[in-house]
Design an enzyme around this catalytic site. Sequence first.
Site, PDB file in Angstrom:
ATOM      1  N   GLY A 123      75.026 -37.962  72.205  1.00  0.00           N
ATOM      2  CA  GLY A 123      75.689 -36.823  71.571  1.00  0.00           C
ATOM      3  C   GLY A 123      76.354 -37.067  70.242  1.00  0.00           C
ATOM      4  O   GLY A 123      76.745 -36.106  69.575  1.00  0.00           O
ATOM      5  N   GLU A 139      73.735 -43.430  75.853  1.00  0.00           N
ATOM      6  CA  GLU A 139      72.392 -42.858  75.652  1.00  0.00           C
ATOM      7  C   GLU A 139      72.262 -42.199  74.282  1.00  0.00           C
ATOM      8  O   GLU A 139      71.995 -41.001  74.174  1.00  0.00           O
ATOM      9  CB  GLU A 139      72.118 -41.795  76.725  1.00  0.00           C
ATOM     10  CG  GLU A 139      72.176 -42.302  78.147  1.00  0.00           C
ATOM     11  CD  GLU A 139      72.129 -41.163  79.172  1.00  0.00           C
ATOM     12  OE1 GLU A 139      72.216 -39.985  78.784  1.00  0.00           O
ATOM     13  OE2 GLU A 139      71.998 -41.475  80.353  1.00  0.00           O
ATOM     14  N   ARG A 143      69.947 -39.171  68.515  1.00  0.00           N
ATOM     15  CA  ARG A 143      70.028 -38.776  67.113  1.00  0.00           C
ATOM     16  C   ARG A 143      70.686 -39.853  66.229  1.00  0.00           C
ATOM     17  O   ARG A 143      70.246 -40.111  65.121  1.00  0.00           O
ATOM     18  CB  ARG A 143      70.841 -37.484  67.041  1.00  0.00           C
ATOM     19  CG  ARG A 143      70.784 -36.801  65.699  1.00  0.00           C
ATOM     20  CD  ARG A 143      71.750 -35.615  65.648  1.00  0.00           C
ATOM     21  NE  ARG A 143      71.792 -34.799  66.813  1.00  0.00           N
ATOM     22  CZ  ARG A 143      71.185 -33.599  66.937  1.00  0.00           C
ATOM     23  NH1 ARG A 143      70.516 -33.100  65.941  1.00  0.00           N
ATOM     24  NH2 ARG A 143      71.285 -32.904  68.047  1.00  0.00           N
ATOM     25  N   ARG A 146      63.967 -27.094  63.953  1.00  0.00           N
ATOM     26  CA  ARG A 146      65.435 -27.051  64.031  1.00  0.00           C
ATOM     27  C   ARG A 146      66.061 -25.915  63.212  1.00  0.00           C
ATOM     28  O   ARG A 146      66.952 -25.234  63.701  1.00  0.00           O
ATOM     29  CB  ARG A 146      66.040 -28.401  63.651  1.00  0.00           C
ATOM     30  CG  ARG A 146      65.568 -29.566  64.535  1.00  0.00           C
ATOM     31  CD  ARG A 146      66.402 -30.823  64.379  1.00  0.00           C
ATOM     32  NE  ARG A 146      67.729 -30.657  64.919  1.00  0.00           N
ATOM     33  CZ  ARG A 146      68.798 -30.425  64.216  1.00  0.00           C
ATOM     34  NH1 ARG A 146      68.721 -30.363  62.894  1.00  0.00           N
ATOM     35  NH2 ARG A 146      69.963 -30.255  64.795  1.00  0.00           N
ATOM     36  N   CYS A 161      53.471 -17.079  60.099  1.00  0.00           N
ATOM     37  CA  CYS A 161      53.613 -15.628  59.962  1.00  0.00           C
ATOM     38  C   CYS A 161      54.827 -15.093  60.703  1.00  0.00           C
ATOM     39  O   CYS A 161      54.710 -14.274  61.630  1.00  0.00           O
ATOM     40  CB  CYS A 161      52.341 -14.964  60.469  1.00  0.00           C
ATOM     41  SG  CYS A 161      50.942 -15.578  59.550  1.00  0.00           S
ATOM     42  N   GLU A 162      55.978 -15.592  60.353  1.00  0.00           N
ATOM     43  CA  GLU A 162      57.235 -15.093  60.911  1.00  0.00           C
ATOM     44  C   GLU A 162      58.309 -15.286  59.856  1.00  0.00           C
ATOM     45  O   GLU A 162      58.339 -16.330  59.193  1.00  0.00           O
ATOM     46  CB  GLU A 162      57.672 -15.912  62.132  1.00  0.00           C
ATOM     47  CG  GLU A 162      56.777 -15.789  63.313  1.00  0.00           C
ATOM     48  CD  GLU A 162      57.453 -16.246  64.604  1.00  0.00           C
ATOM     49  OE1 GLU A 162      58.690 -16.215  64.679  1.00  0.00           O
ATOM     50  OE2 GLU A 162      56.712 -16.633  65.506  1.00  0.00           O
ATOM     51  N   TYR A 171      64.485 -35.235  66.817  1.00  0.00           N
ATOM     52  CA  TYR A 171      64.180 -33.848  67.187  1.00  0.00           C
ATOM     53  C   TYR A 171      63.364 -33.138  66.104  1.00  0.00           C
ATOM     54  O   TYR A 171      63.518 -31.936  65.887  1.00  0.00           O
ATOM     55  CB  TYR A 171      65.479 -33.086  67.522  1.00  0.00           C
ATOM     56  CG  TYR A 171      66.314 -33.811  68.560  1.00  0.00           C
ATOM     57  CD1 TYR A 171      65.844 -33.944  69.859  1.00  0.00           C
ATOM     58  CD2 TYR A 171      67.545 -34.405  68.244  1.00  0.00           C
ATOM     59  CE1 TYR A 171      66.579 -34.640  70.816  1.00  0.00           C
ATOM     60  CE2 TYR A 171      68.281 -35.102  69.198  1.00  0.00           C
ATOM     61  CZ  TYR A 171      67.791 -35.207  70.474  1.00  0.00           C
ATOM     62  OH  TYR A 171      68.514 -35.907  71.424  1.00  0.00           O
TER      63      TYR A 171
HETATM   64  N1  LLP Z   1      71.469 -38.033  77.227  1.00  0.00           N
HETATM   65  C1  LLP Z   1      71.172 -36.829  77.736  1.00  0.00           C
HETATM   66  C2  LLP Z   1      71.300 -36.613  79.177  1.00  0.00           C
HETATM   67  C3  LLP Z   1      70.737 -35.796  76.884  1.00  0.00           C
HETATM   68  O1  LLP Z   1      70.445 -34.595  77.384  1.00  0.00           O
HETATM   69  C4  LLP Z   1      70.619 -36.027  75.492  1.00  0.00           C
HETATM   70  C5  LLP Z   1      70.170 -34.990  74.578  1.00  0.00           C
HETATM   71  C6  LLP Z   1      70.938 -37.320  75.000  1.00  0.00           C
HETATM   72  C7  LLP Z   1      71.362 -38.296  75.903  1.00  0.00           C
HETATM   73  C8  LLP Z   1      70.821 -37.682  73.551  1.00  0.00           C
HETATM   74  O2  LLP Z   1      71.659 -36.919  72.775  1.00  0.00           O
HETATM   75  P1  LLP Z   1      71.862 -37.279  71.223  1.00  0.00           P
HETATM   76  O3  LLP Z   1      72.541 -38.630  71.162  1.00  0.00           O
HETATM   77  O4  LLP Z   1      70.530 -37.327  70.593  1.00  0.00           O
HETATM   78  O5  LLP Z   1      72.710 -36.190  70.724  1.00  0.00           O
HETATM   79  N2  LLP Z   1      66.886 -30.530  70.114  1.00  0.00           N
HETATM   80  C9  LLP Z   1      68.295 -30.565  69.774  1.00  0.00           C
HETATM   81  C10 LLP Z   1      69.024 -31.671  70.496  1.00  0.00           C
HETATM   82  C11 LLP Z   1      68.890 -31.639  71.993  1.00  0.00           C
HETATM   83  C12 LLP Z   1      69.582 -32.752  72.718  1.00  0.00           C
HETATM   84  C13 LLP Z   1      69.247 -32.752  74.174  1.00  0.00           C
HETATM   85  N3  LLP Z   1      69.847 -33.802  74.942  1.00  0.00           N
HETATM   86  C14 LLP Z   1      68.452 -30.645  68.257  1.00  0.00           C
HETATM   87  O6  LLP Z   1      67.453 -30.665  67.550  1.00  0.00           O
HETATM   88  O7  LLP Z   1      69.580 -30.660  67.762  1.00  0.00           O
END
Ligand code: LLP
Length: 425
Positions: free
Chosen positions: A244, A279, A282, A318, A349-350, A378
């Site tokens: 996150g 975990e 990003r 995104r 086309c949007e 992402y």
């Molecule tokens: N762990 C779990 C259980 C998760 O669901 C996620 C992300 C992460 C770790 C990794 O999160 P990060 O460190 O990458 O923030 N598509 C969206 C982001 C979706 C994230 C989903 N879960 C975007 O483009 O912003």
Amino acid sequence: MLITEKSYFKYRKKILNLEDVPLPEIAYQVGTPFYVYSATAIKSNYEKFILALGELNYSISYAVKANSNIAILKLLGSLGAGMDIVSSGEYLRAKAAGIPGNKIVFSGVGKTKDEMNLAIEGGIKQFNVESESELRVLNSVAVAQNKTVTISIRINPDIDAQTHEKISTGKADNKFGIPYEDAEKIFQKASQLSNLKVSGIAVHIGSQLTDLEPYRQTFLKLAELVHVLKSRGHDVKSLDLGGGIGIAYSDNKKVIDLLEYGKLVKSVLGHLNCKFEFEPGRLIVGNAGLLVCSVLYLKYLKNKKFIVVDSGMNDLSRPSMYGAYHEIIPIKEENNTSRIKVDVVGPICETGDTFARDRSFPIVEEKDLVAFKSCGAYGSVMASEYNSRPLIPEVFVKGTNFSIIRPRPSIMSVIQRDIVPDWLD
Ligand code: LLP
């Protein structure tokens, strides 16, 4: 010495280079659009995170969903990372990258029996369980395989991560985790199931967090829960703190200071004698990648100027999905500093196929190359073939070397997947 973002995206002789590769060279070889990632940037991001975690007892499971190209998984594996996965596909990618099962964590709110079977058979470090039903199904799969499976219980702490609503996961009305107040009951149930071994608690409150406060509130709740569970005789050996941590999508955006994050974990949870799991997704790959595309047309109308590029919302979703901001820069360094207000749009086309609205942008010409920044996470993984556009290639750069790590499929290979039934003739 740690490398800053500025040192791997650099204009040399007025041309944007990723590490030591001029981007037009890649464009010449693979065509546009394409994704390109810097191996040095990924390594550096990973090392900065490690530095921030200091002396904590921890493992890192990179969130494969952020960017699942096997070349990237392999690089991270070589740095010591395990993987956080959410599907059979991601499990098999991690395995194909040489990650051993005992370094793979299975997250996700909707694991199927088949997925559980695959992971138990191939080896898995732990499942993060998100409901009572999942607990029962997982136990039955483990019984059938005559194996004991390690699990953590994912808790929903009901904390607002203060991020985009579509990527906020820690509020009580989000689908994720087990309600905080039910945690003790679920621990009790899990400990009675024959083939599950409960190791600890998992949380993940959302993605692209730019403030420490929601983490602080979550960790405080977690510490309280660990005390309660321990006082009722449950062993809590591990705490999976999820991912996150956000990145700066523009230079002036405030982000979390990683050292402060590390200190926070230590001060709120460090005394609990637990092993930590992180975990990040990003944070590791986000700023290490670009989407490079070409300007197709300048459509300058009386009251509005559009720059039409050859990448669309199917390649980078995104902006259309979350209203996300991506900086867009020309690959040829500008000679003058004059700017005009433009909308940067794709060919789909949007009207939603808009990357930037009323953006102050340098003067570019048709056929010029431009790059979208912060597309390492992402980006490619969320691409689709909408409008029958094949997925775009991915390229990996290190120093003066670059390699195609996913080629551009031919259009025929995409449309030939369809089958026309005999009965239509
Ligand atoms: N762990 C779990 C259980 C998760 O669901 C996620 C992300 C992460 C770790 C990794 O999160 P990060 O460190 O990458 O923030 N598509 C969206 C982001 C979706 C994230 C989903 N879960 C975007 O483009 O912003």
